[in-house]
Design a protein around this motif. Structure first.
Motif, PDB file in Angstrom:
ATOM      1  N   SER A 217       0.895  -1.224  -0.148  1.00  0.00           N
ATOM      2  CA  SER A 217      -0.134   0.051   0.038  1.00  0.00           C
ATOM      3  C   SER A 217       1.050   1.161  -0.042  1.00  0.00           C
TER       4      SER A 217
ATOM      5  N   ASN B 102       0.096   3.538  -3.147  1.00  0.00           N
ATOM      6  CA  ASN B 102      -0.594   4.833  -3.041  1.00  0.00           C
ATOM      7  C   ASN B 102       0.332   5.973  -3.567  1.00  0.00           C
TER       8      ASN B 102
ATOM      9  N   PHE C 177      -2.945  10.861  -1.583  1.00  0.00           N
ATOM     10  CA  PHE C 177      -2.402   9.582  -1.402  1.00  0.00           C
ATOM     11  C   PHE C 177      -1.165   9.379  -0.714  1.00  0.00           C
TER      12      PHE C 177
ATOM     13  N   GLN D  29      -2.047   9.135   2.649  1.00  0.00           N
ATOM     14  CA  GLN D  29      -2.381   7.238   2.800  1.00  0.00           C
ATOM     15  C   GLN D  29      -1.189   6.700   2.889  1.00  0.00           C
ATOM     16  N   SER D  30      -0.367   6.782   2.090  1.00  0.00           N
ATOM     17  CA  SER D  30       0.941   6.048   2.091  1.00  0.00           C
ATOM     18  C   SER D  30       1.817   6.108   3.379  1.00  0.00           C
TER      19      SER D  30
END
Length: 136
Positions: free
Chosen positions: A51, A55, A71, A74-75
């Motif tokens: 992930s 991301n 993103f 999110q990473s």
């Protein structure tokens, strides 16, 4: 097109390069975990590590600073999730304290690199906003 001049995009980012190394380390490491963890900790660690890079790649392809930033946030969250999974692996005795510390340091380094890129994106948004304001 020569290898030197070929477009790499997100693959040129240091945070992605380091996260890729971590992802590969996690993949190798989890192969040593007990079979009983195949659908539990092994799966969770591999998904979190994947992930991180996924991301980054998706965010990079968004082409707006705000979407890209989301993103990368999110990473960064996936890096933190992976830190927790590393502590579980240590607590369960699947890795020794030295390996856990090595992985944690790598995660922390990637976390800082991601923060740096997020900072760059934030400055780019401000610069873009200022340019639009002065043009109106």
């Amino acid at each position: 097109m020569s290898q030197q001049n070929s477009y790499k995009g997100f693959k040129d980012l240091n945070c992605w390069k380091e996260a890729r190394l971590l992802r590969n380390s996690i993949s190798s490491l989890t192969r040593t975990f007990p079979d009983s963890e195949k659908y539990h900790l092994t799966s969770q660690m591999n998904r979190a590590a994947r992930s991180v890079t996924a991301n980054m790649a998706e965010g990079y392809g968004r082409y707006t600073f705000i979407d890209t930033k989301r993103f990368f946030i999110q990473s960064r969250g996936s890096v933190t999730e992976l830190l927790d999974h590393i502590s579980v692996a240590l607590d369960e005795g699947y890795i020794d304290p030295v390996k856990a510390e090595e992985l944690e340091k790598h995660c922390e380094s990637i976390f800082r690199l991601i923060n740096g890129y997020i900072g760059y994106l934030e400055k780019s948004v401000v610069k873009t906003d200022n340019n639009h304001s002065s043009n109106t």
